[in-house]
Motif scaffolding. Structure first.
Motif, PDB file in Angstrom:
ATOM      1  N   MET A 153      23.114  26.654  44.474  1.00 32.00           N
ATOM      2  CA  MET A 153      22.582  26.467  43.124  1.00 32.00           C
ATOM      3  C   MET A 153      22.888  25.201  42.354  1.00 32.00           C
ATOM      4  O   MET A 153      22.048  24.211  42.084  1.00 32.00           O
ATOM      5  CB  MET A 153      22.375  27.671  42.335  1.00 32.00           C
ATOM      6  N   LEU A 154      24.075  24.763  42.583  1.00 32.84           N
ATOM      7  CA  LEU A 154      24.860  23.543  42.060  1.00 32.84           C
ATOM      8  C   LEU A 154      24.034  22.370  42.817  1.00 32.84           C
ATOM      9  O   LEU A 154      23.737  21.342  42.343  1.00 32.84           O
ATOM     10  CB  LEU A 154      26.514  24.225  42.136  1.00 32.84           C
ATOM     11  N   VAL A 155      24.035  22.969  43.812  1.00 34.27           N
ATOM     12  CA  VAL A 155      23.538  21.190  44.262  1.00 34.27           C
ATOM     13  C   VAL A 155      22.328  21.288  44.695  1.00 34.27           C
ATOM     14  O   VAL A 155      21.947  20.087  43.477  1.00 34.27           O
ATOM     15  CB  VAL A 155      23.587  21.857  45.975  1.00 34.27           C
ATOM     16  N   ARG A 156      21.526  22.552  43.648  1.00 35.29           N
ATOM     17  CA  ARG A 156      20.154  22.305  43.750  1.00 35.29           C
ATOM     18  C   ARG A 156      20.008  21.548  42.550  1.00 35.29           C
ATOM     19  O   ARG A 156      18.601  20.381  42.345  1.00 35.29           O
ATOM     20  CB  ARG A 156      19.591  24.125  43.517  1.00 35.29           C
ATOM     21  N   ALA A 157      20.980  22.494  41.032  1.00 35.16           N
ATOM     22  CA  ALA A 157      20.503  21.845  39.981  1.00 35.16           C
ATOM     23  C   ALA A 157      20.555  20.161  39.511  1.00 35.16           C
ATOM     24  O   ALA A 157      20.766  19.600  39.317  1.00 35.16           O
ATOM     25  CB  ALA A 157      21.040  22.755  39.016  1.00 35.16           C
ATOM     26  N   GLY A 158      22.208  19.879  40.938  1.00 34.67           N
ATOM     27  CA  GLY A 158      22.883  19.119  41.063  1.00 34.67           C
ATOM     28  C   GLY A 158      21.256  17.307  41.494  1.00 34.67           C
ATOM     29  O   GLY A 158      21.901  16.784  40.619  1.00 34.67           O
ATOM     30  N   VAL A 159      20.872  18.513  42.034  1.00 34.99           N
ATOM     31  CA  VAL A 159      19.494  17.059  42.846  1.00 34.99           C
ATOM     32  C   VAL A 159      18.330  16.774  41.603  1.00 34.99           C
ATOM     33  O   VAL A 159      18.182  15.756  41.095  1.00 34.99           O
ATOM     34  CB  VAL A 159      18.588  17.564  43.623  1.00 34.99           C
ATOM     35  N   ASP A 160      18.586  17.893  40.510  1.00 35.85           N
ATOM     36  CA  ASP A 160      17.433  17.833  39.329  1.00 35.85           C
ATOM     37  C   ASP A 160      18.568  16.753  38.693  1.00 35.85           C
ATOM     38  O   ASP A 160      17.686  15.684  38.073  1.00 35.85           O
ATOM     39  CB  ASP A 160      17.537  18.678  38.592  1.00 35.85           C
ATOM     40  N   ALA A 161      19.547  17.291  38.643  1.00 34.51           N
ATOM     41  CA  ALA A 161      20.587  16.117  37.592  1.00 34.51           C
ATOM     42  C   ALA A 161      20.359  14.687  38.266  1.00 34.51           C
ATOM     43  O   ALA A 161      20.094  13.831  37.038  1.00 34.51           O
ATOM     44  CB  ALA A 161      21.968  16.328  37.765  1.00 34.51           C
ATOM     45  N   LEU A 162      20.393  13.993  38.938  1.00 35.27           N
ATOM     46  CA  LEU A 162      19.678  12.668  40.205  1.00 35.27           C
ATOM     47  C   LEU A 162      18.531  12.431  39.515  1.00 35.27           C
ATOM     48  O   LEU A 162      18.873  11.561  39.318  1.00 35.27           O
ATOM     49  CB  LEU A 162      20.993  13.260  41.883  1.00 35.27           C
ATOM     50  N   MET A 163      18.106  12.893  39.754  1.00 36.06           N
ATOM     51  CA  MET A 163      16.499  12.937  40.247  1.00 36.06           C
ATOM     52  C   MET A 163      16.367  12.225  38.046  1.00 36.06           C
ATOM     53  O   MET A 163      15.456  11.236  37.904  1.00 36.06           O
ATOM     54  CB  MET A 163      15.700  13.837  39.633  1.00 36.06           C
ATOM     55  N   MET A 164      17.563  12.977  37.391  1.00 32.65           N
ATOM     56  CA  MET A 164      16.796  12.769  35.735  1.00 32.65           C
ATOM     57  C   MET A 164      17.468  11.467  35.899  1.00 32.65           C
ATOM     58  O   MET A 164      17.077  10.552  35.045  1.00 32.65           O
ATOM     59  CB  MET A 164      17.161  13.303  35.254  1.00 32.65           C
ATOM     60  N   ARG A 165      18.452  11.096  36.345  1.00 36.68           N
ATOM     61  CA  ARG A 165      19.871  10.032  36.526  1.00 36.68           C
ATOM     62  C   ARG A 165      18.740   9.061  36.837  1.00 36.68           C
ATOM     63  O   ARG A 165      18.732   7.965  36.003  1.00 36.68           O
ATOM     64  CB  ARG A 165      20.674  10.121  37.389  1.00 36.68           C
ATOM     65  N   LEU A 166      17.669   9.093  37.989  1.00 36.10           N
ATOM     66  CA  LEU A 166      17.676   7.486  38.351  1.00 36.10           C
ATOM     67  C   LEU A 166      16.377   7.632  38.082  1.00 36.10           C
ATOM     68  O   LEU A 166      16.085   6.309  37.460  1.00 36.10           O
ATOM     69  CB  LEU A 166      17.326   7.935  39.968  1.00 36.10           C
ATOM     70  N   GLN A 167      15.563   8.634  36.615  1.00 32.59           N
ATOM     71  CA  GLN A 167      14.595   8.537  35.984  1.00 32.59           C
ATOM     72  C   GLN A 167      14.769   7.389  35.699  1.00 32.59           C
ATOM     73  O   GLN A 167      14.799   6.708  35.059  1.00 32.59           O
ATOM     74  CB  GLN A 167      13.574   9.199  35.692  1.00 32.59           C
ATOM     75  N   GLN A 168      15.999   7.624  34.243  1.00 34.23           N
ATOM     76  CA  GLN A 168      16.176   7.369  32.851  1.00 34.23           C
ATOM     77  C   GLN A 168      17.112   5.781  32.875  1.00 34.23           C
ATOM     78  O   GLN A 168      16.535   5.358  32.446  1.00 34.23           O
ATOM     79  CB  GLN A 168      16.990   8.267  32.314  1.00 34.23           C
ATOM     80  N   ALA A 169      17.320   5.427  34.484  1.00 35.17           N
ATOM     81  CA  ALA A 169      18.132   4.159  34.870  1.00 35.17           C
ATOM     82  C   ALA A 169      16.833   3.498  35.312  1.00 35.17           C
ATOM     83  O   ALA A 169      17.166   2.141  34.758  1.00 35.17           O
ATOM     84  CB  ALA A 169      18.800   4.610  35.961  1.00 35.17           C
ATOM     85  N   THR A 170      15.239   4.122  34.904  1.00 36.53           N
ATOM     86  CA  THR A 170      14.597   3.173  35.772  1.00 36.53           C
ATOM     87  C   THR A 170      13.070   2.667  35.174  1.00 36.53           C
ATOM     88  O   THR A 170      12.585   2.110  34.966  1.00 36.53           O
ATOM     89  CB  THR A 170      14.204   3.767  37.537  1.00 36.53           C
ATOM     90  N   SER A 171      13.608   3.759  33.821  1.00 36.82           N
ATOM     91  CA  SER A 171      11.593   3.973  33.146  1.00 36.82           C
ATOM     92  C   SER A 171      12.301   3.678  31.629  1.00 36.82           C
ATOM     93  O   SER A 171      11.839   3.961  31.225  1.00 36.82           O
ATOM     94  CB  SER A 171      11.716   5.702  33.174  1.00 36.82           C
ATOM     95  N   ALA A 172      12.420   2.410  31.750  1.00 32.30           N
ATOM     96  CA  ALA A 172      12.562   1.668  30.197  1.00 32.30           C
ATOM     97  C   ALA A 172      11.244   0.598  31.057  1.00 32.30           C
ATOM     98  O   ALA A 172      10.894  -0.692  31.854  1.00 32.30           O
ATOM     99  CB  ALA A 172      13.612   0.400  30.301  1.00 32.30           C
ATOM    100  N   GLY A 173      10.396   0.357  29.619  1.00 32.38           N
ATOM    101  CA  GLY A 173       9.519  -0.855  29.350  1.00 32.38           C
ATOM    102  C   GLY A 173       8.407  -0.467  29.816  1.00 32.38           C
ATOM    103  O   GLY A 173       7.536   0.233  29.924  1.00 32.38           O
ATOM    104  N   ALA A 174       7.972  -1.531  30.367  1.00 35.69           N
ATOM    105  CA  ALA A 174       6.824  -1.804  31.336  1.00 35.69           C
ATOM    106  C   ALA A 174       6.996  -0.439  32.927  1.00 35.69           C
ATOM    107  O   ALA A 174       5.703   0.133  33.311  1.00 35.69           O
ATOM    108  CB  ALA A 174       6.380  -3.336  32.279  1.00 35.69           C
ATOM    109  N   SER A 175       8.375  -0.169  33.490  1.00 35.70           N
ATOM    110  CA  SER A 175       8.498   0.643  34.396  1.00 35.70           C
ATOM    111  C   SER A 175       8.512   2.063  34.028  1.00 35.70           C
ATOM    112  O   SER A 175       9.239   2.138  33.205  1.00 35.70           O
ATOM    113  CB  SER A 175       9.493   0.547  35.375  1.00 35.70           C
TER     114      SER A 175
END
Ligand code: HEM
Ligand SMILES: [Cu+2]
Lengths: 198, 659
Positions: free
Chosen positions: B74-96
């Motif tokens: 489950m640490l890996v499972r929820a860790g993948v969630d964390a990575l998804m959120m990190r990726l989303q927030q790193a890329t989701s500014a302005g027009a993107s």
């Protein structure tokens, strides 16, 4: 140490553990009811245009319910006592009396509920009624599970006699039953009595 | 036709199967992982072995191992969630707009929080408790071995339910605590919140039962001579944490029940209209939630107490103050819950009270930190991996603690509430406190359970990745919080200057993932090298408490002889006095394996699943089945086997000859 006396010692310890464990469980149940009482305390004025506690509670009816439940606790006590005297028939009889009284209590409670629902004052009516039904209904659910446990116990006594395990369970279930009595006293006082007086 | 399908399957229809690619990928993973495992088991003809040795076991050591395995997955499972959120927030500014839709992002953070708390942290905690507590108090078993297996299987049922939401339907979007009115039927009509409710309800009841079980174990099953003030500090911490469990978890049960009623029967507990009161939910859930964080962290503190004493070759400094600090925390943790919602408008005086109580609870925590540091003072410290986790913890935890005290000031909290500052704060506490603590404990006790040590070098790599990654991932969040970034953002305007910091945080999360990879590698490599890393002495760390007095891996009966102790750090004393082999053999009873715990777990799973999808016949049926199974178990005689002392002596001697 012989095998027999060893097992006896084990069993004595097991009894002790079971009793402590069960006490702790009852404590957790206390917290559960405390949460529901707190909810009731917060919501009991939120009648949302519906009836308040004064309008729906029938004190004499609830008093009868209360007396029935108290009596059932008394008979549960006698049943436990008889069990420890190894009087099988007496134990069974008093357990059955407990079951009958408990069932009567439950039926009275349910008919009160269904009356309220029929006249439109169901748990959907208001926050107050929701919290009332939840608190009293949770107690009722406990009674129901107690009744199931008591019935199983009666069967076990009939089939297996008053062996150690059965004795332990009688003790625990009667603790449970007394506990439900205490909770009911609180419900009676806080919900019904104070609800009607205020 | 429609009616028929409704009766049979409730609201479960083909539409429940996910349609977008990302969710489909997740669903596929969730399905393929167990299927792959099943195929492997069939291929290797291991089903019987699995059933006999693991699934039906009542041995707390094995149950502990199963908890830890599931929690790690489950640490890996929820860790993948964390990575998804990190990726989303790193890329989701302005027009993107990033790669996740708003709704999907909400599901991801809700699942991440829920799984991390309930199935990672709680799972690791109960795993370690199962492994260590009976051994530490010189006991052969727990008070109620069968109940212990029920607890484990209820945890598993909850875990499966939360993961099923990936395959069928969607998960809750209401965050890890599902505040109403958003979590009410009106705003969350789908199955998401129901998945959340039933997953937690079932797992929570398991935790409650475990709490009762281990409290009785600690109170009644200590070895002769070990009075309370001679108990190892880990056991003390567990006793404190579980006392919190038995007072806090019933509140959770009640709260979830009321939310269930709101959603299914149309009651008005927390609804916006009808005389409901959503603030009451927030109060109730935090009356459980705050103690919950101490439930998670107290045992981790206990681990650190053992680790620091062992690796400093000194008795723990201030044993008595440690015990007092635990109980101060236990009591105080029920007096601070309102600090989670200062902004709700309870009034200045109420806020002041809870603010001050929150600062006060920092004092016993500080006492513990100083005790550990004084223990190290003039000790002969060896920096084995558990000790590294501890050092990392001290640094991060102090930073996180200071951030916490800042937010305990209600006026400051009005600014910081719901910001990323808060997210950074609680991750600092929970990752460094809880996770590092359990990692340290896992490394420390691993040889006792499996009979060989873990590779130190890979462990150290893992530690450094976690530490550096953590700092990179969460220091930016403190700053972002100060800049005004709120939590749960799936998108933000580009002019705010957030993006660089989010990118750094994303890199940090990647480094943490590398740390996890090293941990996996460490375990794999150590298994491969198990002959070389074998623990022949039973005491690989030169430790102090009773669990190290028996051979590794600990035999199923734990202790062959009935011992007696007279001091704390009993094993250390024995080693000093060179009186290691004391005590008498005696007859014992060992509980027989039973599949009924598993059966209860799966019946509960069916019940919860049916409730989520409104398949009423199935929930009724599984409820009846559940009651019948319990009755059946209560009617079973002959649930244990007898082992005579002669047989035990033979087992013991052959065991020691092997070691
Ligand atoms: C190990 C690395 C971890 C990373 C990179 C990580 C990352 C994140 C992120 C990005 C969020 C969303 C923040 C936001 O609202 O914008 C989050 C929320 C959360 N995390 Fe973690 N997390 C980690 C570990 C943990 C652990 C170990 C726990 C608990 C045991 C945990 C519990 C939570 C909770 C409760 C939330 C709040 C969810 C909500 O908003 O409802 N996290 N985490
Ligand atoms: Cu708190």
């Amino acid at each position: 140490m012989s095998k027999v006396s060893f097992i006896q010692e084990e069993m004595a310890q097991r009894n002790e553990k079971a009793v402590i464990g069960f006490w702790i469980y009852l404590m957790t149940d206390c917290v559960l009811f405390a949460s529901l009482f707190a909810t009731y305390a917060v919501l009991h004025k939120n009648t949302y245009g519906g009836p308040g506690s004064k309008d729906i509670f029938n004190l004499p009816y609830v008093l009868v319910e209360t007396l029935i439940l108290l009596t059932s606790s008394f008979s549960a006590g006698i049943a436990t006592y008889s069990a420890y005297l190894y009087k099988k028939a007496q134990t069974v009889i008093f357990l059955i009396i407990t079951i009958v009284l408990g069932l009567t209590f439950l039926i009275m409670e349910l008919s009160e509920f269904s009356h309220l629902i029929r006249i439109g004052d169901s748990f959907r009516r208001s926050g107050f009624l929701s919290s009332y039904f939840a608190l009293v209904g949770t107690h009722g659910m406990h009674i129901l599970f107690g009744l199931i446990a008591l019935s199983v116990l009666v069967c076990q006594i009939m089939i297996k006699g008053l062996n150690r395990n059965v004795l332990r369970r009688i003790n625990l279930i009667s603790m449970f039953w007394h506990f439900l009595d205490v909770v009911w006293i609180f419900i009676f006082t806080i919900v019904y009595l104070m609800g009607v007086i205020k | 036709m429609y009616l028929f399908s409704f009766l049979l399957l409730g609201r479960l229809t083909l539409k429940a199967i996910p349609s977008d690619t990302i969710t489909r990928g997740g669903a596929l993973l969730v399905l393929l992982a167990p299927l792959g495992l099943a195929a492997l088991l069939t291929y290797k003809k291991k089903w019987k072995w699995l059933y006999k040795n693991w699934l039906t076991t009542l041995d707390p050591k094995k149950i502990g191992v199963m908890y830890i395995i599931l929690a790690s997955v489950m640490l890996v499972r929820a860790g993948v969630d964390a990575l998804m959120m990190r990726l989303q927030q790193a890329t989701s500014a302005g027009a993107s707009n990033g790669f996740l839709s708003a709704n999907h992002f909400q599901q991801v953070f809700s699942a991440h929080g829920t799984i991390m708390i309930f199935f990672v942290a709680m799972g690791l905690m109960f795993g370690l408790i199962n492994l260590v507590v009976p051994l530490q108090i010189g006991s052969r078993d727990v008070a109620f071995p069968f109940l212990n297996s029920v607890s484990f299987w209820l945890y598993t049922a909850g875990l499966i339910i939360v993961n099923l939401s990936l395959v069928l339907g969607t998960f809750s979007i209401a965050g890890w605590l599902a505040y109403p009115p958003l979590s009410e039927l009106k705003y969350s009509p789908g199955v998401g919140v129901d998945y959340w409710i039933w997953s937690l309800q079932i797992a929570g009841i398991g935790s409650l039962l475990s709490g009762i079980n281990f409290i009785v174990t600690i109170l009644k099953m200590r070895v002769k001579g070990m009075n309370l003030m001679k108990m190892p500090v880990f056991t003390w911490s567990v006793l404190g944490a579980l006392s919190l469990v038995i007072f806090a978890f019933p509140i959770l049960t009640a709260t979830l029940l009321l939310l269930t009623l709101d959603r299914n029967l149309g009651t008005h507990f927390f609804t916006a209209g009808g005389g409901g009161n959503a603030m009451m939910y927030v109060n109730l859930i935090w009356a459980w939630g705050h103690p919950e964080v101490y439930i998670l962290i107290l045992p981790a503190f206990g681990v650190f107490s053992e680790v620091v004493a062992t690796f400093s070759r000194k008795a723990l400094f201030g044993y008595k103050t440690m015990v007092w600090a635990i109980w101060a925390i236990v009591l105080l943790s029920f007096t601070v819950w309102l600090h989670h919602f200062f902004t709700m408008g309870a009034g200045a005086n109420v806020n002041a009270f809870f603010g001050i109580m929150t600062m006060i609870i920092a004092i016993p925590t500080g006492v513990k930190i100083f005790n550990w540091i004084f223990t190290m003072y003039k000790g002969r410290i060896s920096f084995a991996t558990p000790m590294l986790w501890f050092m990392g913890f001290v640094v991060l935890f102090t930073i996180g603690g200071v951030a916490g005290v800042i937010m305990a000031i209600p006026a400051a909290d009005f600014q910081l509430h719901n910001s990323l500052f808060l997210v950074a704060h609680f991750h600092t506490m929970i990752v460094s406190g809880v996770l590092f603590g359990y990692f340290a404990g896992f490394t420390y006790w691993f040889p006792k359970i499996f009979g060989f040590k873990l590779n130190e070098r890979l462990g150290k790599y893992a530690f450094w990745c976690w530490l550096v990654g953590f700092i990179l991932a969460f220091v930016p969040l403190y700053i972002l919080g100060m800049m005004g970034a709120t939590r749960r953002l799936n998108h933000y305007p580009s002019g705010l200057g957030y993006q660089p910091l989010f990118i750094v945080a994303g890199i940090g999360a990647g480094i943490i993932a590398l740390g996890v990879a090293f941990q996996v590698l460490q375990i794999g490599y150590s298994i491969y090298k198990r002959k070389e890393y074998k623990d022949t002495t039973g005491d690989p760390w030169n430790a102090r408490t009773l669990e190290w007095s028996i051979p590794s891996p600990a035999p199923f009966y734990n202790f062959a002889k009935r011992m007696e102790v007279s001091t704390k750090d009993a094993f250390w004393e024995m080693k000093q006095r060179k009186s290691l082999d004391q005590g008498e053999y005696e007859d014992i009873l060992v509980p027989k394996n039973s599949p009924i715990g598993m059966l209860i777990g799966f019946t509960s799973l069916a019940f919860g699943f049916a409730f989520v999808w409104h398949i009423w016949w199935l929930s009724g049926l599984s409820l009846i089945a559940l009651i019948s199974i319990v009755i059946y178990r209560l009617s079973q005689d002959n649930i244990e086997s007898f082992i005579s002392k002669d047989k035990l002596r033979k087992l013991d001697i052959s065991r020691k000859a092997e070691g």
